[in-house]
Design a protein around this motif. Structure first.
Motif, PDB file in Angstrom:
ATOM      1  N   UNK A  28      68.497  39.365   5.079  1.00 12.15           N
ATOM      2  CA  UNK A  28      68.793  38.981   3.699  1.00 12.15           C
ATOM      3  C   UNK A  28      70.188  38.363   3.557  1.00 12.15           C
ATOM      4  N   UNK A  29      71.144  38.830   4.359  1.00 12.60           N
ATOM      5  CA  UNK A  29      72.500  38.288   4.315  1.00 12.60           C
ATOM      6  C   UNK A  29      72.571  36.817   4.684  1.00 12.60           C
ATOM      7  N   UNK A  30      71.577  36.333   5.412  1.00 16.36           N
ATOM      8  CA  UNK A  30      71.569  34.915   5.789  1.00 16.36           C
ATOM      9  C   UNK A  30      71.369  34.001   4.593  1.00 16.36           C
ATOM     10  N   UNK A  65      57.073  15.602  13.974  1.00 17.33           N
ATOM     11  CA  UNK A  65      57.654  14.548  13.135  1.00 17.33           C
ATOM     12  C   UNK A  65      59.170  14.646  13.005  1.00 17.33           C
ATOM     13  N   UNK A  66      59.706  15.835  13.188  1.00 22.77           N
ATOM     14  CA  UNK A  66      61.101  16.103  12.859  1.00 22.77           C
ATOM     15  C   UNK A  66      62.056  15.256  13.691  1.00 22.77           C
ATOM     16  N   UNK A  67      62.940  14.527  13.004  1.00 20.02           N
ATOM     17  CA  UNK A  67      63.963  13.724  13.679  1.00 20.02           C
ATOM     18  C   UNK A  67      65.271  13.740  12.879  1.00 20.02           C
ATOM     19  N   UNK A  68      65.560  14.890  12.299  1.00 22.41           N
ATOM     20  CA  UNK A  68      66.724  15.020  11.429  1.00 22.41           C
ATOM     21  C   UNK A  68      67.743  16.015  11.978  1.00 22.41           C
ATOM     22  N   UNK A  69      67.839  16.092  13.295  1.00 22.99           N
ATOM     23  CA  UNK A  69      68.667  17.099  13.956  1.00 22.99           C
ATOM     24  C   UNK A  69      70.092  17.155  13.428  1.00 22.99           C
ATOM     25  N   UNK A  70      70.694  16.030  13.139  1.00 21.65           N
ATOM     26  CA  UNK A  70      72.093  15.997  12.708  1.00 21.65           C
ATOM     27  C   UNK A  70      72.248  16.022  11.187  1.00 21.65           C
ATOM     28  N   UNK A  71      71.136  15.976  10.459  1.00 18.68           N
ATOM     29  CA  UNK A  71      71.208  15.862   9.005  1.00 18.68           C
ATOM     30  C   UNK A  71      70.787  17.112   8.251  1.00 18.68           C
ATOM     31  N   UNK A  72      70.085  18.020   8.935  1.00 17.77           N
ATOM     32  CA  UNK A  72      69.545  19.220   8.297  1.00 17.77           C
ATOM     33  C   UNK A  72      69.739  20.421   9.219  1.00 17.77           C
ATOM     34  N   UNK A  73      70.080  21.565   8.640  1.00 20.15           N
ATOM     35  CA  UNK A  73      70.119  22.814   9.396  1.00 20.15           C
ATOM     36  C   UNK A  73      68.792  23.527   9.145  1.00 20.15           C
ATOM     37  N   UNK A  74      67.938  23.656  10.167  1.00 24.85           N
ATOM     38  CA  UNK A  74      66.602  24.231   9.964  1.00 24.85           C
ATOM     39  C   UNK A  74      66.535  25.742  10.257  1.00 24.85           C
ATOM     40  N   UNK A  75      65.971  26.482   9.313  1.00 27.47           N
ATOM     41  CA  UNK A  75      65.726  27.913   9.471  1.00 27.47           C
ATOM     42  C   UNK A  75      64.221  28.159   9.505  1.00 27.47           C
ATOM     43  N   UNK A  76      63.819  29.140  10.312  1.00 25.97           N
ATOM     44  CA  UNK A  76      62.414  29.495  10.481  1.00 25.97           C
ATOM     45  C   UNK A  76      62.212  30.942  10.059  1.00 25.97           C
ATOM     46  N   UNK A  77      61.284  31.172   9.135  1.00 30.48           N
ATOM     47  CA  UNK A  77      60.985  32.514   8.654  1.00 30.48           C
ATOM     48  C   UNK A  77      59.556  32.894   9.024  1.00 30.48           C
ATOM     49  N   UNK A  78      59.422  33.943   9.816  1.00 29.16           N
ATOM     50  CA  UNK A  78      58.119  34.524  10.148  1.00 29.16           C
ATOM     51  C   UNK A  78      57.752  35.462   9.004  1.00 29.16           C
ATOM     52  N   UNK A  79      56.776  35.049   8.199  1.00 28.83           N
ATOM     53  CA  UNK A  79      56.418  35.814   7.007  1.00 28.83           C
ATOM     54  C   UNK A  79      55.894  37.204   7.313  1.00 28.83           C
ATOM     55  N   UNK A  80      55.160  37.343   8.393  1.00 28.41           N
ATOM     56  CA  UNK A  80      54.578  38.648   8.703  1.00 28.41           C
ATOM     57  C   UNK A  80      55.648  39.670   9.065  1.00 28.41           C
ATOM     58  N   UNK A  81      56.713  39.202   9.675  1.00 24.59           N
ATOM     59  CA  UNK A  81      57.804  40.092  10.072  1.00 24.59           C
ATOM     60  C   UNK A  81      58.832  40.289   8.955  1.00 24.59           C
ATOM     61  N   UNK A  82      58.870  39.364   7.998  1.00 27.23           N
ATOM     62  CA  UNK A  82      59.953  39.361   7.002  1.00 27.23           C
ATOM     63  C   UNK A  82      59.451  39.065   5.593  1.00 27.23           C
ATOM     64  N   UNK A  83      58.406  39.750   5.158  1.00 31.12           N
ATOM     65  CA  UNK A  83      57.824  39.475   3.842  1.00 31.12           C
ATOM     66  C   UNK A  83      58.828  39.751   2.714  1.00 31.12           C
ATOM     67  N   UNK A  84      59.633  40.808   2.839  1.00 34.86           N
ATOM     68  CA  UNK A  84      60.629  41.098   1.807  1.00 34.86           C
ATOM     69  C   UNK A  84      61.638  39.958   1.679  1.00 34.86           C
ATOM     70  N   UNK A  85      62.004  39.371   2.796  1.00 33.43           N
ATOM     71  CA  UNK A  85      62.930  38.244   2.798  1.00 33.43           C
ATOM     72  C   UNK A  85      62.285  37.018   2.151  1.00 33.43           C
ATOM     73  N   UNK A  86      61.010  36.811   2.426  1.00 33.25           N
ATOM     74  CA  UNK A  86      60.290  35.711   1.791  1.00 33.25           C
ATOM     75  C   UNK A  86      60.273  35.883   0.273  1.00 33.25           C
ATOM     76  N   UNK A  87      60.037  37.108  -0.183  1.00 33.36           N
ATOM     77  CA  UNK A  87      60.054  37.380  -1.621  1.00 33.36           C
ATOM     78  C   UNK A  87      61.443  37.147  -2.207  1.00 33.36           C
TER      79      UNK A  87
END
Length: 128
Positions: A28-30, A65-87
């Motif tokens: 959550x701190x992220x 498709x992704x080609x925005x390495x220098x333009x976007x910081x990408x985060x990945x959320x596994x919903x099954x492991x982190x449903x409270x964080x998704x909420x």
């Protein structure tokens, strides 16, 4: 490997050979980190269900498709492991929970959201 697994892949997420350079979103701190980072560089959050074939296909398409390495910081959320964080993300950014879902955050606010078959890396370019 059976046909289903060859089409939809296994349970390991995200693709270890992905060019996206995902940062795992597990705490959550992220969210504060994301809000701060987004003042200088947009942040993409990909919310993914590892048990959903549609989510898996959408993730693979996005990674290809992704080609925005220098333009976007990408985060990945596994919903099954982190449903409270998704909420918490849904609440903090005022978006309805979806899976799969992509959010682009700039200056601490969502400037683009998409879900299911409407998720395309190329669409992010219009909002960066």
């Amino acid at each position: 490997m059976n046909l289903f697994k060859s089409i939809f892949g296994g349970s390991e997420e995200p693709n270890s050979t992905s060019k996206v350079g995902w940062k795992p979103l597990t705490d959550l701190g992220q969210l504060n980190e994301i809000i701060t980072t987004s003042a200088d560089k947009p942040v993409a959050i990909f919310k993914h269900s590892t048990r959903c074939g549609v989510s898996r296909m959408t993730l693979k398409q996005f990674e290809n498709e992704f080609d925005l390495e220098d333009k976007v910081t990408p985060y990945f959320l596994d919903l099954l492991e982190n449903r409270d964080l998704s909420n918490a993300i849904a609440h903090r950014f005022g978006v309805e929970h979806q899976s799969p879902q992509l959010l682009l955050i700039r200056n601490g606010e969502p400037v683009y959201t998409a879900s299911h078959g409407d998720i395309y890396a190329d669409d992010l370019k219009r909002y960066i």
